[in-house]
Each structure stands twice: as C-alpha cells, then as structure tokens.
Design an enzyme around this catalytic site. Structure first.
Site, short mmCIF file in Angstrom:
data_model
loop_
_atom_site.label_atom_id
_atom_site.label_comp_id
_atom_site.label_asym_id
_atom_site.label_seq_id
_atom_site.Cartn_x
_atom_site.Cartn_y
_atom_site.Cartn_z
N ARG A 183 0.80 -1.33 -0.20
CA ARG A 183 -0.07 -0.01 -0.02
C ARG A 183 0.98 1.18 -0.09
O ARG A 183 0.74 2.28 0.62
CB ARG A 183 -0.92 -0.08 1.18
CG ARG A 183 -1.61 -1.20 1.19
CD ARG A 183 -2.60 -1.65 0.18
NE ARG A 183 -3.85 -0.34 0.28
CZ ARG A 183 -4.96 -0.74 0.99
NH1 ARG A 183 -5.23 -1.94 1.53
NH2 ARG A 183 -5.91 0.18 0.83
N ARG B 127 -3.20 7.05 1.34
CA ARG B 127 -3.58 8.17 2.20
C ARG B 127 -2.46 8.89 3.01
O ARG B 127 -2.61 9.83 3.32
CB ARG B 127 -4.94 7.82 2.80
CG ARG B 127 -6.08 7.82 1.97
CD ARG B 127 -7.15 7.06 2.68
NE ARG B 127 -6.83 5.76 3.01
CZ ARG B 127 -7.64 4.92 3.58
NH1 ARG B 127 -8.75 5.46 4.30
NH2 ARG B 127 -7.30 3.67 4.02
N ARG C 142 -6.56 12.93 -4.39
CA ARG C 142 -7.68 12.08 -4.17
C ARG C 142 -8.80 13.07 -4.09
O ARG C 142 -9.90 12.73 -4.28
CB ARG C 142 -7.21 11.42 -2.71
CG ARG C 142 -8.57 10.69 -2.07
CD ARG C 142 -8.78 9.52 -3.04
NE ARG C 142 -9.73 8.76 -2.18
CZ ARG C 142 -11.28 9.03 -2.72
NH1 ARG C 142 -11.68 9.86 -3.27
NH2 ARG C 142 -12.29 8.34 -1.88
N ASP D 294 -7.27 -1.68 -7.19
CA ASP D 294 -7.64 -2.43 -6.07
C ASP D 294 -8.12 -3.73 -6.38
O ASP D 294 -8.21 -4.31 -7.31
CB ASP D 294 -8.91 -1.66 -5.33
CG ASP D 294 -9.23 -2.03 -3.84
OD1 ASP D 294 -8.63 -1.27 -3.18
OD2 ASP D 294 -9.96 -2.72 -3.56
N TYR E 193 -15.20 -11.03 0.61
CA TYR E 193 -15.77 -9.70 0.43
C TYR E 193 -17.21 -9.64 -0.39
O TYR E 193 -17.85 -8.98 -0.07
CB TYR E 193 -14.93 -9.03 -0.26
CG TYR E 193 -14.83 -7.44 0.40
CD1 TYR E 193 -15.91 -6.53 0.14
CD2 TYR E 193 -13.76 -7.18 1.17
CE1 TYR E 193 -15.77 -5.45 0.90
CE2 TYR E 193 -13.66 -5.95 1.77
CZ TYR E 193 -14.78 -4.97 1.54
OH TYR E 193 -14.82 -3.86 2.14
O1 CP3 Z 1 0.45 1.02 -3.62
C1 CP3 Z 1 -0.60 0.40 -3.28
O2 CP3 Z 1 -0.50 -0.67 -2.83
C2 CP3 Z 1 -1.94 0.97 -4.00
C3 CP3 Z 1 -2.92 -0.23 -4.77
C4 CP3 Z 1 -3.80 -0.80 -3.80
C5 CP3 Z 1 -4.92 -0.33 -3.23
N1 CP3 Z 1 -5.36 -1.19 -2.43
C6 CP3 Z 1 -5.42 1.24 -3.18
C7 CP3 Z 1 -6.24 1.50 -2.11
C8 CP3 Z 1 -3.41 -2.06 -3.36
C9 CP3 Z 1 -2.46 -3.18 -3.57
C10 CP3 Z 1 -4.64 -2.50 -2.86
C11 CP3 Z 1 -5.04 -3.66 -2.19
C12 CP3 Z 1 -6.12 -3.97 -1.15
N2 CP3 Z 1 -7.57 -3.42 -1.41
C13 CP3 Z 1 -6.28 -5.12 -0.46
C14 CP3 Z 1 -5.19 -5.96 -0.16
C15 CP3 Z 1 -4.05 -5.50 0.92
C16 CP3 Z 1 -4.35 -5.40 2.26
O3 CP3 Z 1 -4.07 -4.46 2.87
O4 CP3 Z 1 -4.84 -6.56 2.98
C17 CP3 Z 1 -7.42 -4.98 0.11
C18 CP3 Z 1 -8.03 -5.82 1.46
C19 CP3 Z 1 -8.32 -4.06 -0.25
C20 CP3 Z 1 -9.73 -3.55 -0.07
C21 CP3 Z 1 -9.76 -2.01 0.29
N3 CP3 Z 1 -9.71 -1.16 -0.76
C22 CP3 Z 1 -10.14 -1.57 1.38
C23 CP3 Z 1 -10.49 -2.48 2.83
C24 CP3 Z 1 -10.09 -0.04 1.28
C25 CP3 Z 1 -10.32 0.95 2.42
C26 CP3 Z 1 -9.53 1.03 3.72
C27 CP3 Z 1 -8.07 0.95 3.14
O5 CP3 Z 1 -7.43 -0.35 3.61
O6 CP3 Z 1 -7.53 1.81 2.42
C28 CP3 Z 1 -9.89 0.07 -0.16
C29 CP3 Z 1 -9.77 1.32 -0.61
C30 CP3 Z 1 -8.49 1.72 -1.20
N4 CP3 Z 1 -7.70 1.10 -2.06
C31 CP3 Z 1 -7.43 2.99 -1.07
C32 CP3 Z 1 -6.43 2.78 -1.77
C33 CP3 Z 1 -5.11 3.92 -1.70
C34 CP3 Z 1 -7.96 4.36 0.00
C35 CP3 Z 1 -9.25 4.81 -0.69
C36 CP3 Z 1 -9.31 6.30 -0.56
O7 CP3 Z 1 -8.31 7.01 -0.83
O8 CP3 Z 1 -10.33 6.72 -0.20
#
Ligand code: CP3
Length: 345
Positions: A24, A28, A37, A74, A151
C-alpha cells in the site's frame, strides 16, 4: 539501475542491501496522494483513470526511490466488474450494494470473465509502464479467490465475518463454485496484466485469518493453488514471479503448501526466524516489519529494522517490506527513516 534489484531477489540472489517496497505504498499517508484524491468523490472513479493511476503509482517512487512499483488499483475490481455494485463511500471502507446472498446469486454471475469491464486496469498497467523510471519493475496484483469471495458475500469489511461464515456453513458447495469462478477470473486478470507489462504479481489473501484450519485448506489454499497452477501452466505467465501474502494464516505455512509460489510475503505476526530456516532455498521471502512500529520513535524503529536485517542477512532472495499495508496515520518521514536505516546498514 541501482544494485538493489527486486527481480534479482525474486531469482534467489542474495543482495548486500535488500530491495525495498511497501504494501500500500501509494495511498492516504502521502500528502501528494491526498492532493489528487480530493478531486474525486468516489475512489472507483479515480482508479478508472489510467493516467491518474500512473501518477499515483509513481508518487512513492519519486519520494523514496523505492525498488519496485505496484499498480495503482484495488483487489475489488473483479467482483465490481461482475456486477456486485462496488461503492467507496466517505468515512467507511468499500461496500457492495449487491452482495452474494443466495445460491441463485452465484448462478447468476457472468459466465465469462468481464474483461471489457476491467479494461481500465489493463490500461493503467500500460500508462504506468510509460512513466516509470527505466527498468523499475511494476508489480501487478489481485485478491485471492477466498478473499474476493469473502468480500462478495459479506458485502463489506468486517471484524467477524459472521454473514460469510454462516453462508459458508450452509452452502459450502456453492461457495466452491464461486471460488472456481473467481479463480478463473483472477488467472485471466493477472494474465492480462502480465501481457500489458507487469514483471511480477502479488496475490493478497487478506482474509485468510478468518478461517478455521480445515476451512483454510479447502477454501483458501486450494483455490489459491489452482490459480498458481493455471499461471504456471500457461506459457504467457509461467515465468512471471508470484508473490503471495497470507494475512495471519490459521496454521503455519510449509514449503509443500505452495509449491508454485516464488515468494512468500510474511504477515508481521509470522516468525521470521522460523521462516528463514523453513523456506531457505525453496522460497524468496518478503517482509515483515509491523507497520505500527513506524508510529513509534526512532530508537524503536531502528531496533526492529536491524533485527530483520540481521536475521535475513545472506538469505538467498530477501525483499524488505512491511508485514501488512501501511496505514494513513503513518508519517512519511518515518518511512524515510526506515529506508535510510536499511540502505545505510
Ligand atoms: O500502492 C498501493 O498498494 C496501491 C494499490 C492498492 C490499493 N488497494 C489502493 C487503495 C492495493 C494493492 C490495494 C489492495 C487491497 N485493497 C487489499 C489487500 C491488501 C491489504 O491491505 O490486505 C484490500 C483488502 C483492499 C480492499 C480495500 N480497498 C479496503 C479495505 C479499502 C478501504 C480502506 C483501506 O484499507 O485503505 C480500500 C480502498 C483503497 N484501496 C484505498 C487505496 C489507496 C483508499 C481509498 C481512499 O483514498 O479513499
């Protein structure tokens, strides 16, 4: 290129300084991410813009000179493309407005992988490759079939996944069908990313921890292994390194569990000393600093980083990473400190 190479590590080459990237890494905690964003109400609208994805993937590279980039997207793109109605609202995690609630919902899923609906992801790979510094590897990714199924059934993130566990107990055959559909989708999705230029792929089994040992075997490891077999048997994907992240698996993973996997990305609860002796020569290892350590002081961070470096020194194929995704409450200067400690070691 510098002498810290992700690809060399994935080829089992020991390196004096391990390559570093962070789960990640774009997100944020970076003010430059927040700047982009704020132009989008919905996260999904943002990831549907390939040139924005490219810009966001590049941000942590520009700031920290990391040794790999990861596609900005994502894991929930696949269930979203299958019609489950993904929404990323303000102040809460992702939610499906149309989750899987019955066997009928599984029967009604699209019969083939909805590539047209996923085209924006493949275009993001191409756009990102264009802007990345020469030869810096790009990692593609997907969720594991189990994590996507959980999910899709739960409809949202959850502490206890009661709905999913209940559905699994009552409809285990239908869940197996759902997992087969998702396995095929993940395979084709990763294949398309590889065709567009990603040099490695990571599979996130982020909800491995909610299963009992037996269910983990059947509903997580089995479909993940099927996905890996599909990738290994296809000439287009057979040579691409595969990294697997299992979040706090309910039992220890052994070398025989995941034969086609190149690299295990260790969760921060997994013991590095045990992993070192268990996987030397069979698997590359990645990990596993607890991201929460980055909220403590310099001394604590140094202690934790040094412990990992000492343990993994000389390991044939080690990649420094966090033991789970970086959280929004971490200050970028702490990340910089961690990187300096590793590179000046
Ligand atoms: O640099 C990176 O890794 C960005 C790409 C990326 C995102 N999500 C962007 C994102 C990757 C590789 C993911 C994987 C992801 N998404 C996982 C697996 C990794 C882990 O942490 O176990 C999971 C479970 C998700 C599902 C998901 N997407 C959740 C639970 C959320 C909200 C809360 C959070 O964890 O951030 C997201 C949204 C998301 N995906 C954001 C980002 C940057 C934040 C969204 C925002 O800016 O509002």
């Amino acid at each position: 290129m510098n002498n810290r190479s992700l690809i060399a590590a994935l080829n089992f080459e020991p390196q004096a300084t391990p390559p570093i990237w962070l789960m990640r890494q774009a997100g944020r905690y970076l003010p430059e991410y927040q700047q982009v964003r704020k132009n989008f109400t919905n996260f999904l609208d943002m990831i549907k813009r390939p040139e924005i994805c490219a810009e966001l993937a590049l941000q942590p590279i520009n700031r920290f000179d990391l040794d790999a980039s990861i596609l900005f997207s994502d894991i929930l793109t696949i269930p979203s493309a299958m019609g489950l109605g993904l929404e990323f609202g303000e102040g809460h995690g992702p939610i499906f407005s149309n989750p899987i609630s019955s066997i009928k919902d599984i029967e009604n899923l699209p019969k083939s992988v909805p590539h047209e609906e996923l085209r924006y992801v493949y275009e993001a790979v191409v756009a990102t490759k264009k802007v990345l510094p020469n030869q810096l590897p790009l990692i593609g990714f997907c969720g594991s079939p189990w994590t996507l199924a959980a999910y899709s059934i739960e409809g949202k993130g959850s502490k206890d996944f009661i709905k999913t566990k209940d559905f699994l107990k009552k409809n285990s055959a239908a869940v197996s069908t759902l997992l087969e559909i998702l396995t095929q989708a993940c395979y084709e999705y990763l294949k398309e990313q590889i065709k567009c230029g990603v040099q490695a792929v990571q599979i996130f089994d982020s909800w491995a921890d909610i299963l009992s040992v037996e269910d983990f075997e059947e509903f997580s490891l089995k479909p993940t292994n099927q996905l890996i077999t599909l990738l290994r048997e296809d000439v287009t994907t057979s040579a691409t390194p595969i990294i697997l992240f299992e979040k706090a698996p309910p039992r220890e993973i052994s070398t025989n569990d995941l034969k086609g996997v190149t690299c295990l990305s260790l969760h921060w609860t997994q013991d590095l000393i045990k992993a070192n002796s268990a996987f030397k020569g069979s698997h590359v290892l990645q990990g596993n600093l607890n991201p929460a350590i980055l909220k403590s002081d310099e001394e604590e961070i140094e202690k934790a980083v040094n412990a990992i470096l000492e343990e993994m020194s000389g390991y044939p194929g080690f990649i420094f990473n966090l033991g789970h995704g970086i959280t929004p409450d971490i200050e970028p200067n702490k990340v910089q400190l961690m990187i300096d400690l590793i590179r000046n070691n």
